[in-house]
Design an enzyme around this catalytic site. Structure first.
Site, PDB file in Angstrom:
ATOM      1  N   LYS A  22       0.832  -1.208   0.000  1.00 24.77           N
ATOM      2  CA  LYS A  22       0.000   0.000   0.000  1.00 24.77           C
ATOM      3  C   LYS A  22       0.868   1.260   0.000  1.00 24.77           C
ATOM      4  O   LYS A  22       0.589   2.217  -0.739  1.00 24.77           O
ATOM      5  CB  LYS A  22      -0.904   0.006   1.240  1.00 24.77           C
ATOM      6  CG  LYS A  22      -1.688   1.301   1.441  1.00 24.77           C
ATOM      7  CD  LYS A  22      -2.456   1.300   2.738  1.00 24.77           C
ATOM      8  CE  LYS A  22      -1.626   1.644   3.940  1.00 24.77           C
ATOM      9  NZ  LYS A  22      -1.444   3.109   4.156  1.00 24.77           N
ATOM     10  N   CYS A 117      -4.639   7.770   9.837  1.00 24.03           N
ATOM     11  CA  CYS A 117      -4.731   7.312  11.221  1.00 24.03           C
ATOM     12  C   CYS A 117      -4.192   8.362  12.177  1.00 24.03           C
ATOM     13  O   CYS A 117      -3.200   9.039  11.891  1.00 24.03           O
ATOM     14  CB  CYS A 117      -3.940   6.015  11.405  1.00 24.03           C
ATOM     15  SG  CYS A 117      -4.652   4.603  10.540  1.00 24.03           S
ATOM     16  N   ASP A 302       5.455   0.796  11.769  1.00 25.90           N
ATOM     17  CA  ASP A 302       4.212   0.123  11.393  1.00 25.90           C
ATOM     18  C   ASP A 302       4.135  -1.310  11.912  1.00 25.90           C
ATOM     19  O   ASP A 302       3.081  -1.946  11.816  1.00 25.90           O
ATOM     20  CB  ASP A 302       4.045   0.108   9.860  1.00 25.90           C
ATOM     21  CG  ASP A 302       3.482   1.417   9.330  1.00 25.90           C
ATOM     22  OD1 ASP A 302       3.105   2.284  10.153  1.00 25.90           O
ATOM     23  OD2 ASP A 302       3.407   1.587   8.100  1.00 25.90           O
ATOM     24  N   ARG A 394      -8.172  -0.327   5.470  1.00 27.09           N
ATOM     25  CA  ARG A 394      -7.418   0.687   4.740  1.00 27.09           C
ATOM     26  C   ARG A 394      -6.138   0.105   4.155  1.00 27.09           C
ATOM     27  O   ARG A 394      -5.633   0.606   3.146  1.00 27.09           O
ATOM     28  CB  ARG A 394      -7.050   1.857   5.665  1.00 27.09           C
ATOM     29  CG  ARG A 394      -8.184   2.811   5.988  1.00 27.09           C
ATOM     30  CD  ARG A 394      -7.669   4.036   6.729  1.00 27.09           C
ATOM     31  NE  ARG A 394      -6.490   4.551   6.051  1.00 27.09           N
ATOM     32  CZ  ARG A 394      -5.360   4.891   6.668  1.00 27.09           C
ATOM     33  NH1 ARG A 394      -5.239   4.774   7.965  1.00 27.09           N
ATOM     34  NH2 ARG A 394      -4.333   5.351   5.966  1.00 27.09           N
TER      35      ARG A 394
END
Length: 427
Positions: A22, A117, A302, A394
Site C-alpha cells: 500500500k 490514522c 508500522d 485501509r
C-alpha cells in the site's frame, strides 16, 4: 458498522500470498498523473486507501480502468482540474502525494490537507520546505495546501528530519524541474525506492534512492510505462508475528524483512529463508527483548503494535520505544482489556509478559494497531470482537479470508445477531 468476530486458540499453519505494498502503491498512483501517456500498474492492492485515491484521481479527469482486481490502467492526458478536495480524500494520508505530482507536471496544485490514522503529529513542514526550495509558492488556505510556480528549478535540499512522505513528494516535484536536485538525509524505505524505480521507468533520472542522498536530474517529460508494485513488507511482517503468537508455522513471500526477522529470532522463533519465501515456526515459549522503532532499515514503526502483542505473551519484561510517532500506543488500553500487563511512560512501553490473553470487545484505533488486536484475538481464550475494522481495511486486503486460509476462526460480522451466530458456530 462491520466488525471482526474471532475465536482464539488455533495455531496458524500454511502459506500466505502477500499483496502489493500500500505504501508504495499510493505514491506510484499519484505519480502516474505526471505523463500524458498510458500507465499500466500490476500488483495493485485492492484496499480502501488505494480505492479512495483512484476515485479522487477520476474526479480530476484521470481515466482509470481496472483490468482485473490487481491491475489498473491510468491515463491522465485530460486532467481538467488541479484542485483536489474530494470528501473521502481528506480521510487518507496519501492525498498529499498529489501535490508533488501535480506541481511537478502542471506547476500548480491545490489539495485538501491529509487525514489518515491518528497516531501522532505528522507535520508537512518538510514538504513545504522542499517545494519552496524548488521555487514554488506554498500557502495553506481553507483546508487546502496551495502550491504554484512559474518554473521549478533544481535545488540542494537538506531534510531536517527523515521523512518518507516529504522525500517522496519532493522527488516527484523535482523530476521535471530544470537542473539537478539533491535531497540529503532522505528516507530510505523500500517504497521510496519503488517510486524512484517507477519514475525512472517513465524516463526520470533519479539516482541514490535507498541511500540518504538522492540526486535527480530534471527531464522535460515522462512517458508511459508498465510496472509492478513491490510486495507489502508490513502485511508480510503481520502474518509472521501472527505465526509467532499462535505457535504456528506460516510461510510468506516477503521483501525487506531483515529487522523483523532479527526480532523474531531474538524472541525464540525459528526462521527459514529461501529465495522467494520465508517460513516462521514458533514451537518454543517466546522470550523478552527490547525494540526501538527507527527509519528504514531499522525496526518499522508500522510493526510496533504487532511485536508488542507478541511481547505481551513473552517471558520476562520487554521494552518497546516508539521514536517515530508520539501517539502510537493508544491500542495498549484495548490490549489491557484482553489481559496484557503493559505500562506506557511517554514514548516507552514496559511490557511484563503474561501467560494468556482473554477475549474481549475492543476497538481498532488505527490501521496497524487494529491488525495487532486481531493477532491478539487469534491467541486469546474465548471470543474477541473488534470494532472499527474499516481502519484495518485501509491497508489489508481480505485480511479475514487470508487468516481463515491458514486456520484462524475469524469472520466479518455486522450486528449482534451475527456475532451470536458466530459464537454458536464455533462453540
Amino acid at each position: 458498522m462491520e466488525q471482526y468476530a474471532i475465536k482464539g486458540g488455533n495455531p496458524l499453519v500454511g502459506e500466505v500470498e502477500i499483496g502489493g505494498a500500500k505504501n508504495a502503491a499510493l505514491p506510484i498512483l499519484a505519480a502516474s498523473v505526471m505523463t500524458d501517456e498510458t500507465v499500466y500498474i500490476e500488483n495493485m492492492p485492492d484496499v480502501r486507501d488505494t480505492n479512495v485515491l483512484l476515485s479522487a484521481m477520476e474526479n480530476i479527469g484521470v481515466i482509470v480502468k481496472r483490468t482485473d482486481r490487481h491491475k489498473v490502467t491510468l491515463n491522465a492526458s485530460n486532467i481538467s482540474e488541479l484542485v483536489v478536495e474530494d470528501e473521502n480524500i481528506k480521510k487518507i494520508r496519501a492525498s498529499y502525494y498529489l501535490i508533488g505530482a501535480l506541481l511537478g507536471k502542471y506547476k500548480h496544485a491545490e489539495v485538501a490537507l491529509p487525514g489518515g490514522c491518528d497516531i501522532g503529529c505528522r507535520a508537512i513542514d518538510q514538504h513545504i520546505k522542499g517545494f519552496r526550495a524548488l521555487g514554488a509558492d506554498v500557502k495553506i488556505e481553507h483546508g487546502l495546501i496551495k502550491t504554484q510556480a512559474e518554473h521549478l528549478r533544481g535545488s540542494h535540499i537538506y531534510m531536517d528530519v527523515v521523512s518518507v512522505g516529504a522525500t517522496i513528494n519532493i522527488m516527484m516535484a523535482a523530476v521535471m524541474a530544470e537542473g539537478t536536485t539533491i535531497i540529503e538525509n532522505s528516507a530510505k524505505e523500500p517504497h521510496v525506492v519503488d517510486l524512484a524505480n517507477f519514475l525512472n521507468s517513465m524516463g526520470a533520472n533519479i539516482k541514490g534512492a535507498g541511500t540518504d542522498v538522492i540526486r535527480i536530474k530534471g527531464v522535460s517529460h515522462l512517458h508511459g510505462t508498465e510496472y509492478a508494485v513491490i510486495p507489502d513488507q508490513i502485511e508480510a511482517g503481520t502474518f509472521m508475528f501472527a505465526a509467532a503468537v499462535t505457535k504456528g508455522d506460516v510461510t510468506v513471500i516477503p521483501k525487506h524483512l531483515e529487522s523483523i526477522t532479527a526480532k523474531l529470532l531474538e524472541i525464540g522463533c525459528e526462521v527459514e529463508e529461501a529465495d522467494d519465501c520465508i517460513r516462521v515456526v514458533a514451537s518454543k515459549p517466546l522470550q523478552h527483548t527490547q525494540v526501538k522503532t527507527l527509519p528504514y532499515p531499522g525496526f518499522p514503526t508500522d510493526m510496533q503494535p504487532q511485536i508488542t502483542v507478541a511481547l505481551g505473551l513473552s517471558k520476562g519484561t520487554s521494552i518497546v520505544t516508539e521514536s517515530i510517532f508520539e501517539n502510537r500506543f493508544k491500542y495498549v488500553d484495548e490490549l489491557t482489556r484482553m489481559g496484557a500487563n503493559i505500562k506506557v511512560e511517554s514514548n516507552i512501553a514496559i511490557i511484563n509478559g503474561v501467560t494468556r490473553y482473554t477475549g474481549a470487545r475492543v476497538n481498532a484505533p488505527d490501521l496497524r494497531a487494529g491488525a495487532a488486536l486481531v493477532i491478539a484475538g487469534l491467541v486469546a481464550e474465548g471470543i474477541t470482537v473488534i470494532d472499527d475494522i474499516y481502519f484495518i481495511e485501509r491497508g489489508y486486503e481480505e485480511f479475514d479470508q487470508k487468516l481463515r486460509g491458514i486456520g484462524a476462526q475469524i469472520e466479518k460480522v455486522s450486528d449482534e445477531k451475527e456475532i451470536q451466530k458466530f459464537i454458536l458456530k464455533v462453540s
